[in-house]
Design a protein around this motif. Structure first.
Motif, PDB file in Angstrom:
ATOM      1  N   HIS A  86       0.966  -1.168  -0.017  1.00 52.96           N
ATOM      2  CA  HIS A  86       0.137  -0.431   0.010  1.00 52.96           C
ATOM      3  C   HIS A  86       1.379   0.871   0.122  1.00 52.96           C
ATOM      4  O   HIS A  86       0.402   2.417  -0.965  1.00 52.96           O
ATOM      5  N   LEU A  87       1.778   0.647   0.323  1.00 52.05           N
ATOM      6  CA  LEU A  87       3.003   1.871   1.162  1.00 52.05           C
ATOM      7  C   LEU A  87       3.453   2.755  -0.554  1.00 52.05           C
ATOM      8  O   LEU A  87       3.692   3.267  -0.610  1.00 52.05           O
ATOM      9  N   ALA A  88       4.205   1.663  -0.878  1.00 55.93           N
ATOM     10  CA  ALA A  88       4.253   1.841  -2.648  1.00 55.93           C
ATOM     11  C   ALA A  88       3.151   2.258  -3.737  1.00 55.93           C
ATOM     12  O   ALA A  88       3.927   2.975  -4.251  1.00 55.93           O
ATOM     13  N   PRO A 138      16.063  11.916   1.597  1.00 58.29           N
ATOM     14  CA  PRO A 138      14.101  11.468   2.127  1.00 58.29           C
ATOM     15  C   PRO A 138      13.808   9.644   1.847  1.00 58.29           C
ATOM     16  O   PRO A 138      12.775   9.952   2.215  1.00 58.29           O
ATOM     17  N   ASP A 139      13.999   9.969   0.602  1.00 58.31           N
ATOM     18  CA  ASP A 139      14.027   7.921  -0.158  1.00 58.31           C
ATOM     19  C   ASP A 139      14.042   7.434   1.441  1.00 58.31           C
ATOM     20  O   ASP A 139      13.615   6.045   1.241  1.00 58.31           O
ATOM     21  N   CYS A 140      15.337   7.550   2.208  1.00 54.75           N
ATOM     22  CA  CYS A 140      15.516   6.998   3.559  1.00 54.75           C
ATOM     23  C   CYS A 140      13.931   6.141   3.840  1.00 54.75           C
ATOM     24  O   CYS A 140      14.360   5.411   4.811  1.00 54.75           O
ATOM     25  N   LEU A 141      13.103   7.391   4.408  1.00 53.10           N
ATOM     26  CA  LEU A 141      12.444   7.652   4.946  1.00 53.10           C
ATOM     27  C   LEU A 141      11.009   6.298   4.681  1.00 53.10           C
ATOM     28  O   LEU A 141      11.422   5.135   5.259  1.00 53.10           O
ATOM     29  N   PRO A 142      10.666   6.073   3.482  1.00 53.92           N
ATOM     30  CA  PRO A 142       9.970   5.116   3.038  1.00 53.92           C
ATOM     31  C   PRO A 142      10.649   4.213   3.500  1.00 53.92           C
ATOM     32  O   PRO A 142       9.870   2.652   3.442  1.00 53.92           O
ATOM     33  N   GLN A 143      11.736   3.925   2.466  1.00 55.06           N
ATOM     34  CA  GLN A 143      12.651   2.724   2.450  1.00 55.06           C
ATOM     35  C   GLN A 143      12.551   1.727   3.750  1.00 55.06           C
ATOM     36  O   GLN A 143      12.223   0.710   4.507  1.00 55.06           O
ATOM     37  N   TYR A 184       6.002  10.720   5.734  1.00 54.89           N
ATOM     38  CA  TYR A 184       5.877  10.413   6.652  1.00 54.89           C
ATOM     39  C   TYR A 184       3.638  10.089   6.596  1.00 54.89           C
ATOM     40  O   TYR A 184       3.492   9.121   7.440  1.00 54.89           O
ATOM     41  N   ARG A 185       3.511  11.062   6.063  1.00 57.14           N
ATOM     42  CA  ARG A 185       1.741  10.894   6.274  1.00 57.14           C
ATOM     43  C   ARG A 185       1.459   9.744   5.486  1.00 57.14           C
ATOM     44  O   ARG A 185       1.014   9.088   5.758  1.00 57.14           O
ATOM     45  N   LEU A 186       2.187   9.441   4.293  1.00 56.75           N
ATOM     46  CA  LEU A 186       1.483   8.180   3.562  1.00 56.75           C
ATOM     47  C   LEU A 186       2.195   7.008   4.146  1.00 56.75           C
ATOM     48  O   LEU A 186       1.489   6.341   4.199  1.00 56.75           O
ATOM     49  N   THR A 187       3.067   6.964   4.781  1.00 53.35           N
ATOM     50  CA  THR A 187       3.642   6.005   5.507  1.00 53.35           C
ATOM     51  C   THR A 187       2.804   5.389   6.498  1.00 53.35           C
ATOM     52  O   THR A 187       1.461   4.364   7.238  1.00 53.35           O
ATOM     53  N   GLN A 188       2.366   6.783   7.096  1.00 53.95           N
ATOM     54  CA  GLN A 188       1.406   6.692   8.545  1.00 53.95           C
ATOM     55  C   GLN A 188      -0.114   6.128   7.819  1.00 53.95           C
ATOM     56  O   GLN A 188      -0.758   5.396   8.636  1.00 53.95           O
ATOM     57  N   GLU A 189      -0.713   6.993   6.381  1.00 51.38           N
ATOM     58  CA  GLU A 189      -1.513   6.571   5.850  1.00 51.38           C
ATOM     59  C   GLU A 189      -1.894   4.742   5.403  1.00 51.38           C
ATOM     60  O   GLU A 189      -2.327   4.042   5.653  1.00 51.38           O
ATOM     61  N   LYS A 203      -0.367   2.781  13.422  1.00 43.81           N
ATOM     62  CA  LYS A 203       0.337   4.039  12.971  1.00 43.81           C
ATOM     63  C   LYS A 203       1.665   4.377  13.958  1.00 43.81           C
ATOM     64  O   LYS A 203       1.957   4.547  13.413  1.00 43.81           O
ATOM     65  N   ASP A 204       1.222   3.880  15.496  1.00 48.10           N
ATOM     66  CA  ASP A 204       1.793   4.478  16.429  1.00 48.10           C
ATOM     67  C   ASP A 204       3.021   3.531  16.194  1.00 48.10           C
ATOM     68  O   ASP A 204       3.880   4.049  16.886  1.00 48.10           O
ATOM     69  N   ALA A 205       3.536   2.120  15.468  1.00 46.88           N
ATOM     70  CA  ALA A 205       4.614   1.721  14.764  1.00 46.88           C
ATOM     71  C   ALA A 205       5.478   2.512  14.211  1.00 46.88           C
ATOM     72  O   ALA A 205       6.831   2.542  14.951  1.00 46.88           O
TER      73      ALA A 205
END
Lengths: 583, 583
Positions: B177-179, B272-277, B305-310, B318-320
């Protein structure tokens, strides 16, 4: 004590020192270093502290590849030092400081040269030096016999490499030989140990449990020798075991193999039997070893170390195991992060905590606390509860895997099962402390706990009430030490929930917490029990002393051939791994 | 800045405070706390530092099980504090201090209450406070939005546990989903990134390579999404994999299973690409995650980060993953050893070194240096040498696995092969530095190296001459960083000697050093390359984010039954382990 601290200032009016000023007799005052030396000797100071902008005296110009700080400088060693360019602070330069220091030393004043340029820690530096800690370079007339601990660590590193390069059978032979030597030299060992015991009793420094751990006996030596032979037998398959093989591409094969970690520092208190046991583990795993035993066992340790050296000499690897002088401070050893790869404290929780605090950048393997829980579920069967709780608490209450807190499901309160538990604990003379919730249920009143995080290590335990398995898990996560926690229940679903959700090194169902042990787990010799979350967790066998390296064998392979336009493709094919023999 | 430091002394002549003294208006001076507050406000001080014998203000009496130090105290929070008994130092007690502090705060003076009882570090405490470091309790009028970093770490811990309790397919779904979200929200991400780029260019703070790493593009986002889908696909078999099974005794079975490490702190610069990876790696391995990005990427990080939370919201976890406020100091985060289990710095060698220094009791995974060697043996074949050396040095010289030092067998000097190597390096515009031995052989003279331990990270390398394979190994052990070292030779015996004896994470034969990489090794997503010697070594895949726990399932087993006189015997029988699927 008279102390003259000198802080270098850029006193440009003082002329630079001449090359051949007279060290004997009266020193010519040419800079603040010679001034200070003269003053200190005149006023009969015990110590001059010379604060410079480098850490102390190095054997080559600081910053060069091979430069090493000299901890203790002896006048006879002057030739071994190459002086570099002058310090940026002050006029003297290091050569002038050394001359002044040597002059002061002749006059009866000791000297420390240390770094004073970090304003925040200069205060530290001076107090540390006064407390005798290893800071900067200390000038001393008396050269002690034997190598420094840094030299010992380097010997352990290269000796360990030689050890690792031996055949597994040769490492086993050394350990078998050590076992034989322990038996053959029993009388000499026991008489050395008797000397330690007598000294300890005379001084009255040691508590009875420590005295017990200090004492050796024929029985202890026999079981030690048996343990060593087990380590020898299982040491065939530790170093060089292939864990993983991958075909990366045609004729490009990757192998992950086990290798020793490098240099271990094992710090142990009282128990001299630790010395041969830990040595055998290091030999089996091909690691270099620094041993630091307690002063109270020095006679026993000396003879046991001599026998270990004799065993190592069988294959010319005496250097691999080094006994560190008892005068070395543990705190100083814990700072040698370039020389030591892993510290293993063997002793009290307090020792482990102290070392975890002191270790600067070196990982420490060990558990500082064992706050183990047994949770009695509402569906626990009566016959299991008293048996498992008794074994967990009473079989050996000083062990780290003994139960400290008994969590009881609310529904069990005021049932016959509950009375049975309490009766059993009373019969076993276990002192009960009530957790806050349990206390609120009680009409009779045992002492309320001071903290739910207490490790009693004795016939004492805390009892607390929980609402169910989730509440028990929450309690364990909040107050436990992630060591070993058990559930007693006949409901398999509840049990599996507990096993999956409790975040501890060992999680048990319907068994005593006391099974948490390397030998009982079948890991062979136990290195320790780790409550760390990386590297090794729970009971640790010899595998905890190993790491891996990756070997890649190719035939003219370069990564540019694997680019999108390149001629090669990654295969990443798993190859079979030679059978792994878990002993 | 005006600062009024107060050090409590046992000023017994001052009467104790009355319970209901007036906070508004003029404060009655009843103790040194109120005296200091009054004085500080009168003289319009910016800050009062109140040194006590406790660390600061706790939410419950210090020493009790649940007591936590309050970092920042807001006047509105007064109800949340339970005051304990009085401090042993001074008359005021903490309640009086808080009253005085609140009064001073109203008068415009900030307050810090901290521990001043350790004589050696009191100097530190005051300078640390003045430098704005997190020491003691700071009293502030303005309450920032959002949780504190300690609260975030606790949320990551419990969120991570929820994540680990999900089915592997559910964790994979979140990553897929994040992808998708990254692709669907491309425009918004790129516009946020553009803002970061513009700000960075305006301020001119970032060097060109950092600017390049800061910038995102459609291509980068696409390959990021592909990488995420690979992580998702391989995440089925990470958590809960059985590594070992042992029958300890009849109906007593032991299992060692993989579990997440706990809470990871990943500190990254620019990219910033580190964040989702990194989030995907943490999600796949069931770990809680604290992310600390650089200020320069704050706009990009916010949207990512918002997208990762989503994505995490898909299964209510979400808390993880928690993005730590950019104002938090890295140094303060590195001290949270009770809340964080592993720190992974992703960035420059300097960042890794800084964090290794700052981390107090938390393990750090990462390589601070990659000083890789290629040794050209006397039996190296001509066609391999230039190809492998070129690829190792020139393919991507900034990589940590690029060659920094070329070791050449003495016999090759002044042969056609040697000329070929030098010609190739010249064509590729590699600047050559001569090692001391090489320099002594030369008539022409490239600059001599400053240090044989240099990581150039550019089209530069050192060349040194060695006498043979043992001399090469000795050089590597002395000057290398135990990252990746290669030999080029056609002599298999020499090659195997090199492979077995070089003590580095990766040791290669006839291949480029650049293969040292998680993806190229077939480990799937790469967490990093570790030059540590414990836990994970060399390229680290998702396994580096896992640890193990031991599950023991019994049926009323107690250790006392296994004593010499007992009814039970240890079997220690290996049981088959479910097939391990290395992807």
């Amino acid at each position: 004590m008279n102390i003259v601290p000198i802080i270098n200032t850029n006193d440009a009016v003082v002329p630079p020192p001449e090359p051949n000023s007279d060290l004997q007799g009266v020193i010519s005052i040419k800079d603040n270093d010679s001034l200070a030396a003269r003053l200190a000797v005149e006023m009969k100071a015990d110590l001059i502290i010379v604060l410079s902008d480098v850490e102390g005296l190095f054997d080559s110009p600081p910053g060069s590849d091979d430069a090493k700080l000299i901890d203790i400088f002896y006048p006879g060693d002057q030739q071994s030092v190459t002086f570099g360019t002058k310090s940026r602070v002050g006029m003297g330069g290091m050569e002038a400081k050394v001359k002044a220091a040597l002059w002061a030393l002749q006059g009866g004043t000791s000297v420390v040269i240390a770094n004073g340029t970090h304003p925040k820690i200069s205060g530290h530096v001076i107090t540390d030096i006064v407390e005798g800690k290893k800071v900067g370079t200390f000038f001393s007339e008396v050269k002690p016999a034997g190598p420094t601990v840094e030299q010992q660590a380097e010997m352990a590193r290269s000796g360990g490499r030689s050890l690792a390069a031996l055949q597994p059978e040769q490492r086993a032979e050394i350990i078998y030989h050590l076992a034989d030597l322990l038996t053959d030299n029993r009388d000499e060992i026991l008489s050395a140990n008797k000397k330690d015991m007598e000294e300890a009793e005379e001084k009255g420094r040691l508590a009875p449990p420590l005295l017990k751990r200090l004492s050796l006996s024929t029985a202890k030596l026999n079981s030690l020798a048996i343990g060593l032979r087990q380590i020898a037998a299982s040491s065939q398959d530790s170093v060089g075991r292939v864990l993983r093989r991958t075909r990366i591409a045609k004729e490009l094969e990757l192998e992950q193999v086990t290798v020793p970690i490098g240099v271990l520092l094992v710090i142990f208190e009282s128990r001299p039997d630790c010395l041969p046991q830990v040595s055998a583990l290091a030999i089996s795993s091909g690691n270099g070893l620094l041993l630091k035993g307690g002063k109270e066992a020095s006679n026993s340790n000396q003879i046991l170390y001599r026998l270990t050296q004799e065993a190592l000499a069988l294959h010319g690897v005496k250097d691999a195991v080094q006994l560190v002088n008892t005068r070395e401070e543990v705190e100083d050893l814990c700072r040698l992060n370039k020389l030591i790869d892993l510290i293993i404290p063997r002793g009290s929780s307090q020792l482990v905590r102290d070392i975890q605090k002191a270790a600067k950048g070196i990982p420490v393997m060990g558990h500082s606390e064992g706050i183990c829980h047994v949770y009695v579920d509402s569906e626990a069967s009566v016959d299991k509860v008293t048996r498992i709780v008794r074994d967990s608490k009473c079989e050996y209450p000083a062990a780290c895997n003994a139960m400290e807190t008994l969590l009881i499901h609310r529904d069990i309160l005021r049932t016959p099962l509950f009375d049975q538990i309490i009766d059993m604990l009373r019969v076993e003379q276990v002192k009960i402390h009530a957790g806050p919730k349990f206390a609120s249920y009680l009409t009779f009143s045992p002492s309320e706990v001071k903290s739910l995080r207490t490790e009693y290590g004795d016939l004492e335990c805390c009892i607390e009430v929980v609402d169910g398995v989730q509440d028990a898990i929450d309690h364990i996560h909040k107050y436990g030490s992630s060591h070993t926690d058990a559930i007693i229940t006949d409901n398999e679903v509840t049990a599996e929930y507990f096993l999956q959700h409790v975040d501890s090194a060992c999680v048990f169902w319907n068994t005593s917490t006391r099974f948490s042990d390397g030998y009982r787990f079948g890991l062979g010799a136990e290195v320790g029990i780790s409550t760390a979350r990386i590297h090794a967790r729970g009971p640790v066998g010899i595998e905890g002393l190993l790491t891996t390296k990756w070997l890649l064998r190719g035939d003219n392979h370069v990564v540019s051939d694997f680019s999108e336009q390149g001629s090669m493709k990654y295969l990443h094919e798993n190859l079979p791994v030679p059978h792994r023999n878990i002993s």
